[in-house]
Design a protein around this motif. Structure first.
Motif, mmCIF file in Angstrom:
data_model
loop_
_atom_site.group_PDB
_atom_site.id
_atom_site.type_symbol
_atom_site.label_atom_id
_atom_site.label_comp_id
_atom_site.label_asym_id
_atom_site.label_seq_id
_atom_site.Cartn_x
_atom_site.Cartn_y
_atom_site.Cartn_z
ATOM 1 N N GLY A 224 -74.779 29.831 10.777
ATOM 2 C CA GLY A 224 -75.813 30.859 10.896
ATOM 3 C C GLY A 224 -75.253 32.260 10.742
ATOM 4 O O GLY A 224 -75.866 33.125 10.086
ATOM 5 N N VAL A 225 -74.078 32.507 11.329
ATOM 6 C CA VAL A 225 -73.444 33.817 11.190
ATOM 7 C C VAL A 225 -73.050 34.067 9.743
ATOM 8 O O VAL A 225 -73.212 35.184 9.221
ATOM 9 N N VAL A 226 -72.545 33.040 9.054
ATOM 10 C CA VAL A 226 -72.145 33.201 7.654
ATOM 11 C C VAL A 226 -73.347 33.565 6.786
ATOM 12 O O VAL A 226 -73.295 34.508 5.983
ATOM 13 N N VAL A 227 -74.426 32.816 6.928
ATOM 14 C CA VAL A 227 -75.626 33.083 6.129
ATOM 15 C C VAL A 227 -76.176 34.473 6.437
ATOM 16 O O VAL A 227 -76.568 35.226 5.528
ATOM 17 N N SER A 228 -76.191 34.838 7.708
ATOM 18 C CA SER A 228 -76.695 36.166 8.087
ATOM 19 C C SER A 228 -75.818 37.273 7.513
ATOM 20 O O SER A 228 -76.334 38.304 7.037
ATOM 21 N N CYS A 229 -74.510 37.074 7.554
ATOM 22 C CA CYS A 229 -73.601 38.090 7.023
ATOM 23 C C CYS A 229 -73.772 38.253 5.516
ATOM 24 O O CYS A 229 -73.759 39.380 4.992
ATOM 25 N N SER A 282 -67.639 38.713 9.181
ATOM 26 C CA SER A 282 -68.025 37.693 8.210
ATOM 27 C C SER A 282 -66.853 36.838 7.735
ATOM 28 O O SER A 282 -66.992 35.626 7.567
ATOM 29 N N THR A 283 -65.707 37.450 7.497
ATOM 30 C CA THR A 283 -64.580 36.673 6.961
ATOM 31 C C THR A 283 -64.094 35.613 7.946
ATOM 32 O O THR A 283 -63.816 34.472 7.557
ATOM 33 N N LEU A 284 -64.014 35.979 9.209
ATOM 34 C CA LEU A 284 -63.583 34.986 10.203
ATOM 35 C C LEU A 284 -64.681 33.972 10.500
ATOM 36 O O LEU A 284 -64.380 32.827 10.850
ATOM 37 N N ALA A 285 -65.938 34.365 10.342
ATOM 38 C CA ALA A 285 -67.028 33.413 10.548
ATOM 39 C C ALA A 285 -66.967 32.297 9.511
ATOM 40 O O ALA A 285 -67.223 31.123 9.836
ATOM 41 N N VAL A 286 -66.608 32.620 8.292
ATOM 42 C CA VAL A 286 -66.479 31.593 7.259
ATOM 43 C C VAL A 286 -65.342 30.633 7.597
ATOM 44 O O VAL A 286 -65.487 29.404 7.500
ATOM 45 N N ALA A 287 -64.211 31.194 8.014
ATOM 46 C CA ALA A 287 -63.081 30.343 8.387
ATOM 47 C C ALA A 287 -63.444 29.429 9.555
ATOM 48 O O ALA A 287 -63.093 28.241 9.573
ATOM 49 N N ARG A 288 -64.141 29.982 10.549
ATOM 50 C CA ARG A 288 -64.558 29.177 11.701
ATOM 51 C C ARG A 288 -65.551 28.097 11.285
ATOM 52 O O ARG A 288 -65.533 26.979 11.818
ATOM 53 N N ALA A 289 -66.436 28.404 10.346
ATOM 54 C CA ALA A 289 -67.425 27.420 9.917
ATOM 55 C C ALA A 289 -66.750 26.203 9.299
ATOM 56 O O ALA A 289 -67.089 25.056 9.619
ATOM 57 N N PHE A 290 -65.772 26.425 8.432
ATOM 58 C CA PHE A 290 -65.055 25.301 7.829
ATOM 59 C C PHE A 290 -64.257 24.539 8.878
ATOM 60 O O PHE A 290 -64.162 23.305 8.828
#
Length: 381
Positions: A224-229, A282-290
């Motif tokens: 959700g954070v990734v999409v929002s960012c 956003s950059t760390l949110a993507v890493a956390r999502a994976f």
């Protein structure tokens, strides 16, 4: 006081009105003088003398008996409240500390950039904003290429800044994610407890749901954070940087995934101010999502393995494998350990140090830890 009442008091602890008298009785050694004092403390306890602790040779007021005193009393006597170890810092305190360190670190980076601003290749907007923007882009490992160092000092600064700073972002965002997950998990578990029937099965179901729920929440929150960012970046780039919708989406995705080709970048003062905060999250949110997606996959595989192990029947070879002490029978403890090994929850490397710790506490080497063993161990330390 009857012998039965005295036994219950030893096992379950005293009532609030006579707790001080009970502590005094437990703290005295068994001697003619202490026996008289005990008789004064418990006037009607003359027939209970055999139940009182006998003389001890190690200097402890408590001794091995079939009716061990209540653990709450022992803990109060030997581990006062003011000596208890502090709990680990909560997620909220971790976030505060990491945020404070991040602010200090970014301020230091901006200051160093400002002092060496003539040694960068940059389309300047404002020295402080450019410095903050450069520090964030460097920490997030994006590297658009619109601001680059061109001296020995600034290159060394960039190297140190990215190596140290990336850890600050990870600590900050992991703490924030844990804090939000704890709040969501607590709310949803409270709702589940109210709906479940009051039985032992409810406790098991809640424990199972808690593990699955936390993983799902982590994945959903990160995605959700990734999409929002990405959506927020597209809007800001289109309206602030005056980039068309396709290129805005292109730059937003390339930024949050830390690709940073360098063909597009933030050029305006408001855009760089936005990027300083947006890229940090956003950059760390993507890493956390994976990372959470991989964790969810591993959890699903572990649950499938556990289900398979619990459903299979025990064969003869498995019986011999579970018989740890080779005595021809499998105890409940041996069966549990064997099943945990089959589920790959524990290994022999996990069991060995625990067994050594048990042997250290088992002072009498009888395969059991008694209260006196525990007290002797604490006094020896």
């Amino acid at each position: 006081m009857t012998p039965s009442e005295f036994k219950d008091r030893l096992i379950f602890g005293p009532s609030p009105r006579d707790s001080s008298q009970y502590f005094h009785s437990l703290s005295q050694k068994h001697s003619p003088s202490s026996s008289a004092a005990a008789a004064d403390t418990f006037p009607d306890s003359s027939p209970l003398d055999p139940l009182l602790p006998p003389q001890q040779h190690h200097g402890h007021p408590l001794h091995r008996s079939k009716t061990a005193p209540a653990m709450a009393i022992i803990d109060d006597l030997h581990h006062p409240m003011h000596q208890q170890t502090e709990l680990e810092p909560s997620s909220r305190s971790v976030v505060r500390q990491a945020f404070a360190l991040l602010v200090v670190y970014l301020s230091l980076g901006v200051l160093i950039y400002w002092l060496n601003r003539d040694h960068y290749v940059v389309n300047q907007t404002h020295p402080v904003v450019d410095g903050l923007y450069f520090c964030i882009v460097t920490m997030c490992t994006i590297g658009y290429g619109d601001i680059t160092p061109n001296s020995v000092v600034t290159k060394l600064f960039s190297i140190m800044f990215v190596l140290v700073g990336f850890g600050f972002i990870d600590i900050l965002l992991s703490g924030m994610v844990s804090y939000v997950l704890d709040l969501q998990e607590s709310y949803m578990l409270d709702s589940a407890k109210r709906r479940e029937e009051p039985a032992k099965r409810r406790s098991y179901i809640i424990d199972v749901k808690k593990g699955r729920m936390r993983i799902r929440l982590k994945v959903a929150l990160a995605l959700g954070v990734v999409v929002s960012c990405i959506a927020l970046g597209v809007g800001i780039m289109h309206f602030i940087e005056k980039i068309d919708w396709l290129d805005s989406f292109y730059l937003s995705v390339m930024s949050v995934t830390t690709v940073g080709y360098g063909d597009r970048a933030f050029k305006t003062l408001p855009g760089r101010l936005f990027a300083a905060v947006w890229l940090l999250v956003s950059t760390l949110a993507v890493a956390r999502a994976f990372l959470y997606l991989a964790e969810a996959r591993v959890d699903k595989r572990n649950r499938e393995r556990a289900k398979r192990v619990l459903c299979e029947t025990m064969s003869v070879s498995q019986f011999f494998a579970a018989d740890i002490d080779n005595n021809g029978c499998v105890s409940k403890e041996e069966y549990v350990i064997y099943k945990l090994k089959e589920m790959e929850k524990i290994t022999d490397k996990d069991i060995t140090p625990i067994s050594k710790q048990f042997d250290k506490l088992d002072r009498c080497s009888n395969g059991k830890i008694t209260l006196v063993d525990l007290l002797d161990s604490s006094s020896g330390d």
